[in-house]
Design a protein around this motif. Structure first.
Motif, PDB file in Angstrom:
ATOM      1  N   THR A 105       0.833  -1.196   0.000  1.00 43.93           N
ATOM      2  CA  THR A 105       0.000   0.000   0.000  1.00 43.93           C
ATOM      3  C   THR A 105       0.865   1.243   0.000  1.00 43.93           C
ATOM      4  OG1 THR A 105      -1.416  -1.250   1.488  1.00 43.93           O
ATOM      5  CG2 THR A 105      -1.967   1.078   1.152  1.00 43.93           C
ATOM      6  N   GLY A 106       0.620   2.145  -0.955  1.00 38.27           N
ATOM      7  CA  GLY A 106       1.241   3.465  -0.916  1.00 38.27           C
ATOM      8  C   GLY A 106       0.306   4.441  -0.235  1.00 38.27           C
ATOM      9  N   THR A 107      -0.961   4.422  -0.651  1.00 36.80           N
ATOM     10  CA  THR A 107      -1.978   5.329  -0.117  1.00 36.80           C
ATOM     11  C   THR A 107      -3.277   4.565   0.067  1.00 36.80           C
ATOM     12  OG1 THR A 107      -0.980   7.141  -1.369  1.00 36.80           O
ATOM     13  CG2 THR A 107      -3.202   7.512  -0.539  1.00 36.80           C
ATOM     14  N   LYS A 109      -0.178   1.802 -14.059  1.00 38.24           N
ATOM     15  CA  LYS A 109       0.811   2.697 -14.677  1.00 38.24           C
ATOM     16  C   LYS A 109       2.187   2.319 -14.133  1.00 38.24           C
ATOM     17  CE  LYS A 109       2.189   7.514 -15.067  1.00 38.24           C
ATOM     18  NZ  LYS A 109       2.353   8.717 -14.249  1.00 38.24           N
ATOM     19  N   ARG A 140       4.763   0.651 -12.184  1.00 37.41           N
ATOM     20  CA  ARG A 140       4.707  -0.191 -10.962  1.00 37.41           C
ATOM     21  C   ARG A 140       3.543   0.208 -10.055  1.00 37.41           C
ATOM     22  NH1 ARG A 140       8.746   1.775  -8.323  1.00 37.41           N
ATOM     23  NH2 ARG A 140       8.484   0.241  -6.686  1.00 37.41           N
ATOM     24  N   LYS A 141       2.709   1.137 -10.516  1.00 38.69           N
ATOM     25  CA  LYS A 141       1.658   1.702  -9.658  1.00 38.69           C
ATOM     26  C   LYS A 141       0.275   1.283 -10.153  1.00 38.69           C
ATOM     27  CE  LYS A 141       0.735   6.159  -9.968  1.00 38.69           C
ATOM     28  NZ  LYS A 141       0.882   7.613  -9.857  1.00 38.69           N
ATOM     29  N   LEU A 168       1.889  -0.035  -4.831  1.00 40.60           N
ATOM     30  CA  LEU A 168       3.149  -0.025  -5.582  1.00 40.60           C
ATOM     31  C   LEU A 168       3.749  -1.426  -5.573  1.00 40.60           C
ATOM     32  CD1 LEU A 168       4.248   2.715  -6.715  1.00 40.60           C
ATOM     33  CD2 LEU A 168       2.715   3.027  -4.779  1.00 40.60           C
ATOM     34  N   MET A 203      13.229  -4.721  -1.217  1.00 33.91           N
ATOM     35  CA  MET A 203      12.381  -5.127  -0.080  1.00 33.91           C
ATOM     36  C   MET A 203      11.966  -6.590  -0.170  1.00 33.91           C
ATOM     37  SD  MET A 203      10.014  -1.728   0.147  1.00 33.91           S
ATOM     38  CE  MET A 203       8.984  -2.225   1.521  1.00 33.91           C
TER      39      MET A 203
END
Ligand SMILES: CCCCC/C=C\C/C=C\C/C=C\C/C=C\CCCC(=O)SCCNC(=O)CCNC(=O)[C@H](O)C(C)(C)COP(=O)(O)OP(=O)(O)OC[C@H]1O[C@@H](n2cnc3c(N)ncnc32)[C@H](O)[C@@H]1OP(=O)(O)O
Length: 175
Positions: A114-116, A141, A143-144, A166, A172
């Motif tokens: 999770t990014g947002t 889009k 890696r998103k 992402l 990671m």
């Protein structure tokens, strides 16, 4: 695998759960997640699938229990957020894997974090009713991946939101 719960339940607008759950194709090192990890004995064990074979809409189901109470009869908002969160990352994994031309069952799933997370609590969420989260893939889009989400309890839409996920950066990854 095709499960046709909605068909069995009948009714217009019923959604059909279709195909394998993406979480069943996460490698063992990615299966500890509180929301969806098969190897987390205390987690939600969410399963996210394409809905109706569309490759743009997903479905995830979860029935909360009394330990997830905010006030008697109603679900804790953080629980609602966590179910939306992992439904979103699962949807992103389905969409990103599909967009990359990979086959879930043959190649496994790409991994997303999770990014947002946005959550709008629209109505109090009743306890002990199956919550159905529908995801709509808005954009892949690079890696998103952006996914719009709604959560219903019976006939009522109780929450909605959006996840920007992402693809897990290489540094990671543990495998
Ligand atoms: C603690 C979790 C991390 C550890 C994970 C380790 C192993 C896990 C293994 C597998 C995971 C698989 C299964 C688990 C499934 C789900 C997990 C459940 C959900 C969670 O519980 S997960 C925990 C909460 N999560 C975090 O702890 C993330 C912390 N954060 C970061 O690790 C970085 O921040 C990252 C990776 C998010 C981005 O870093 P990056 O370097 O890849 O991004 P980059 O700069 O290249 O940007 C590329 C494009 O994304 C846009 N962009 C960047 N960041 C954004 C953001 N935050 N929101 C919206 N858009 C964003 C840019 O604007 C650009 O967009 P554009 O291309 O349009 O310009």
């Amino acid at each position: 695998m095709v499960t046709r719960r909605a068909e069995a339940a009948g009714g217009a607008g019923a959604t059909v759960d279709e195909g394998p759950a993406v979480q069943d194709h996460y490698p063992a090192d990615a299966a500890h997640c509180y929301g969806c990890g098969a190897r987390n004995p205390f987690g939600h064990h969410l399963k996210t699938r394409w809905a109706d074979g569309s490759r743009t809409e997903t479905i995830t189901r979860f029935t909360p229990g009394p330990e997830q109470t905010a006030m008697p009869g109603y679900v804790y908002g953080g629980l609602v957020a966590s179910v939306l969160d992992c439904s979103g990352t699962g949807s992103a994994a389905l969409a990103g894997t599909h967009a990359a031309g990979l086959d879930l069952e043959g190649d496994g799933s790409l991994r997303y974090v999770t990014g947002t997370l946005e959550v709008r609590y629209q109505r109090p969420t009743p306890m002990s009713v199956e919550l159905v989260v529908r995801g709509r893939v808005e954009e892949v889009k690079g890696r998103k991946v952006t996914v719009a989400l709604t959560m219903t309890a019976g006939e009522d839409e109780v929450a909605s939101g959006r996840v920007v996920a992402l693809q897990l950066p290489d540094e990671m990854r543990s495998s």
